[in-house]
Structure formats: structure tokens, C-alpha cells
Enzyme design. Sequence first.
Site, PDB file in Angstrom:
ATOM      1  N   LYS A 291     -39.523 -32.390 -40.582  1.00 25.63           N
ATOM      2  CA  LYS A 291     -39.614 -32.602 -39.130  1.00 25.63           C
ATOM      3  C   LYS A 291     -40.489 -33.812 -38.857  1.00 25.63           C
ATOM      4  O   LYS A 291     -41.664 -33.836 -39.208  1.00 25.63           O
ATOM      5  CB  LYS A 291     -40.187 -31.358 -38.447  1.00 25.63           C
ATOM      6  CG  LYS A 291     -40.141 -31.435 -36.922  1.00 25.63           C
ATOM      7  CD  LYS A 291     -40.358 -30.067 -36.311  1.00 25.63           C
ATOM      8  CE  LYS A 291     -40.281 -30.085 -34.807  1.00 25.63           C
ATOM      9  NZ  LYS A 291     -40.404 -28.727 -34.243  1.00 25.63           N
TER      10      LYS A 291
ATOM     11  N   CYS B 277     -47.368 -32.193 -36.489  1.00 22.57           N
ATOM     12  CA  CYS B 277     -48.048 -31.515 -35.389  1.00 22.57           C
ATOM     13  C   CYS B 277     -49.246 -32.340 -34.937  1.00 22.57           C
ATOM     14  O   CYS B 277     -50.117 -32.651 -35.746  1.00 22.57           O
ATOM     15  CB  CYS B 277     -48.517 -30.132 -35.786  1.00 22.57           C
ATOM     16  SG  CYS B 277     -49.402 -29.324 -34.435  1.00 22.57           S
TER      17      CYS B 277
END
Lengths: 254, 319
Positions: free
Chosen positions: B166, B131
Site C-alpha cells: 500500500k 501510515c
Amino acid sequence: MTKMLEKAPVLLQQPLDEKTFRLRLGAAQIARQVQPGQFVHIKLLAPGGSLLRHPFGVAAVDVDGGTLDIIYRVTGPFTRVLTTLAVTNEVSVLGPLGQGFDLSAQRALLVGGGTGLAPLLFLSARLGSSKTDVLIGGKTETELFWQDLFRPFVGHAFVTTDDGSCGTRGTVMAVLPGLLLKGYDRIYTCGPSPMMKAVAHECMLRRIACQVSLEKYMACGLGACLSCTCQGREKRMKICTDGPVFWSSEVTEW
Amino acid sequence: MVSSLLKTDMAGLHLKTPLIAASGTFGFGIEFADLVPLEQVGAVCVKGLSLTPSCGNCGQRVVETPSGMLNAIGLENPGCAYFLEHILPKLQTFDVPVIANIYGHSIEEYAAVAQALDVNGVSAVEINISCPNVKQGGLAFGTDPQTAAKVVKAVKANTHKPVITKLSPNVTDIVALAQAAEEAGSDALSLINTLLGMKIDIRTHRPVLGNMVGGLSGPAVRPVAVRMVYQVAQHVRIPLIGMGGVERVEDVVEMMMAGASAVAVGTANLYQPDTLLTLTRELQDYCVREKVSCVQDVVGQALPQGKQSMPYFQKKEKV
């Protein structure tokens, strides 16, 4: 209340002043369910249109005709494209979204400025002229087409303009304190944040219940992306699903 | 009913379709239930969860950009305890696998969140090491292969669920990160997260987003995602979940041909909330029209030697 997606034909595109337009859409299912204060999330379908949807408070509905109206002001690329739409064009409408106004008022004063008056127009139509007055704040008299729109639904329409070209000179706060002595049990306000904040503060001083309709840049409108959250008195709030209408006592961020 | 043509088995997950709702764009799934029958979705990857609640970033959090958007939500979430008590029970009433996306501010916190979510009703864990919107954690863990490996190992040691890592596209060599995650025990990879970007308001002379920078997503990033899936697919033995600007069935097929076993839909959920429903129907139609006996046959078709270019399939055949 079920959220729905409808492909909605444009049925009317009516200029109200230089930059403000009324758009009527054929969206029968949403029109049947939507309550004053709720909003619809519109996506342009024309090529080159914006990717994201934009939220608009519903300004009027015709349940039998299966239509709903929004009133928008040209402020950017999305609304510029909206002005080019004509009958035969379509948009995608998602709605009804959010929590609307509490309708239990006995004598209501609606206080609005700019396109914030649009959801109040729908509210006045639902409450009826016997219990509703409106206070319209504008920059100058050319914006005051709002008086004509509200006339069928309110007892009195009070007006202020920044330049004094119509009604009392100043903002809505020039007349609000006096009006709050006239026995209203509920104030509903929608418009620029500084206006709503001032209105809410004045209502708090007079101990009159006040509902505000907030706005913040949002993406999904469904409570998923968390673009439009704000800190409430008790908890984090999502403007799109917990609001846009809140009791003013819940709001800490304006 | 979803056609069995779309059945996708991957990393120990048995999915009805290869179409997944990407984390952060589908809330906790329930928000979309009026518009998308969740039992037709391959899996719902929920909004990133941390150990304690987080308020996210101040100021404007999203802004549209050409063919995409920037977001700087800052991983606002109610925390995993609230998720377990109030949200997961509701989500479990739908017949859909739940992938818990997790993040932490330290390796210990990643481990603790993984442990807290090692419960019935969670089908897999997706580690967010990518992120761009939180200063500590997130991207800091996703740009250095050794640090990424430490996070993956810590999560693996604290969960019985399949672990998906991810990956961030904000690196010079995505393959190095992919291999580090694989060696650390990751069962699958998601790629890509958002690309770091900025938009400036020339009237105020200031960045538009409260966080100054944000993550770029939407159709604008699709070619970057396809390229990265294509590269990584040729170097790892674990399956890939491809994502980045997918909105049409052609995009799903493209991502699969590049080597993705499953495809996540993200930003499109925000502007067209029934996208997953439409894509499910259209992917079924595609399989029938193209006479594909099973959607998984599409995977890797664009690679130099097709599936043979993917170590993932070579390993499978040996077994």
C-alpha cells in the site's frame, strides 16, 4: 440486536429554548428496538450537509407511532443544518447503537446536565415515576424546560443552577451528597465530563452503583474506526460499542 | 447473488467482485455484518495489525474537513495473536476473502507479522508502509524506494500469500515507489493511503487532532488518487487496487478506467455503512447498461492506448 439504516422523515422540529431543539423522526424499526442509553447515528441528506454522521442519545420513543425523538443543542455546522430541517425533509438514521443503561434499579436518581439529560429522559420513561427522581443541573433558569419534560416520569425533580436563578445555586454537586443519603440504589449520570467524574466519585465514596454515559468524537459508530476508544480499568474500550453507558468503576479516562 | 460479470482475478486472488473494504474503515468486517452481507464483498482488508497490541494516539482522533476527514487513530489494534485466536475464526464463518493489513516498527517486525499471519483463512497480505500517524514505521518506510523494497522483500520471504504493497501519496514520485515495490516482488499495489494534513482550532490556537497531523481521506482526495493510479498503471506489470474517496458507482468506474483492477472503499464505509452493498448492485447495473461483458474490460480504458498502455496486460498477453 440488529443494526439498521432507515431513511427517516422529520415529523416535528420543536424549539425548547434559544439553542435547544427536539426533533422527531419516523424510524419505526429502530424505535421498536432501541433501549434507554443507546444512540442513533444521523446523516444529513441535504446537499452541502456534513459528510460524517453525528451521534445522538435517544430522548423518547413511540413504538406504536414508529417515532423516536432526539434533543440537540446547536453547537456547530451539523446541528445548525439540523435546525433548518422541517416536515418533508429526511435524514438517514443508523441504529440502535451501543449498550444502554442497566434497568435493574429499585430506586434511581438520574443526574444530568445540558443535552446529557436527553438519554436520561428516555430512561425515566422506562423506569417509571415510582422509582425515579432526577437532579437537573443548568446554567440558568431558561434551560429548565427539562423540568417540564421530566415531570410525567419522575417522583421528584431537584434543580441546581450556576447563577441561582432556579433551585439551589451551584452545580449538581451542591446537593448530590445530601441526596445520596436518601436510599437510592443506583445513580445514572450523563452530561459534561467533569460533572460525571464528580458524581461517580461521590457514588464510590457512598458505595452506590453508578452508570455513566460517555461521549467522544466518533466516525462510524460501529466499532470499526477506533476514533472513540478509551482506556478502561481492564481493557481498551470503544465508546460506540462497549458503551456509551459504562459502570463508573470501569472508567479511567474522563 | 452477485453477478459473474463482476468476477475479478488478480494477483492470485479470486474475487466475486472488484470491490474491497479498505483497511481501517471496515474494522474486521464483522462490525458491518448487519448492514452488508459480507459474502457479497470482493474482499475485506482488516484493520492494520502489528505483532503486539497497540493503543494508538491520544486525544481527538478524527475531524471532518471539507468533503473529507482527517484521522490520526495511530494504528490501534489488538495484535496479531489476538486476531488469530479471537477474530479470524469468526470472520472465517463468512464466505469472503480476508486481506491482512500489516505494519511494523522495523523491517524485522514486518517479517514477523507476515510470518504469524501466513495461515489458513488469510488470503493475502497488504503491507502498510504509508501510515502518516505513527512516528516510527508506517510512512518512514513508504517514502524511500530502497527502504520500501527492503520491507517488501522481508515480507515476501516470510509468507506464501500474495503480497500487496500500500503506497503513500506523500511522495514526489509515486512511480518510483511503485516500481521499487514491484521489483522487490510485490504481487499488487494499493494506492493511495491518506494525505498528510492538519486542522487548527482557531479558538484554542491548537491543532484539533491529538497527534497534531492526520491522514486526509474522503471525496476530497479522489482526484489525487485517480491521477496516481493513472500514472502508476502505465509503469508496472502488477495489478492495482485503486482507492481514495470512492463513494458512488461513477467513482468505481473512474478508478477502473484509470487502471485499477480492483477498487477499495474506505471513508464512505464510515458515513454510509452500506456503501459496498449499494456499489455492488450499481456496478452490476452499470455493466448491463453499458453492455460490458465483464467488469475487467473497464480497466485502463482512460489510458492513452487503453489497456495497451498497461504493462500488466502486455505481460499477460505474452504469457
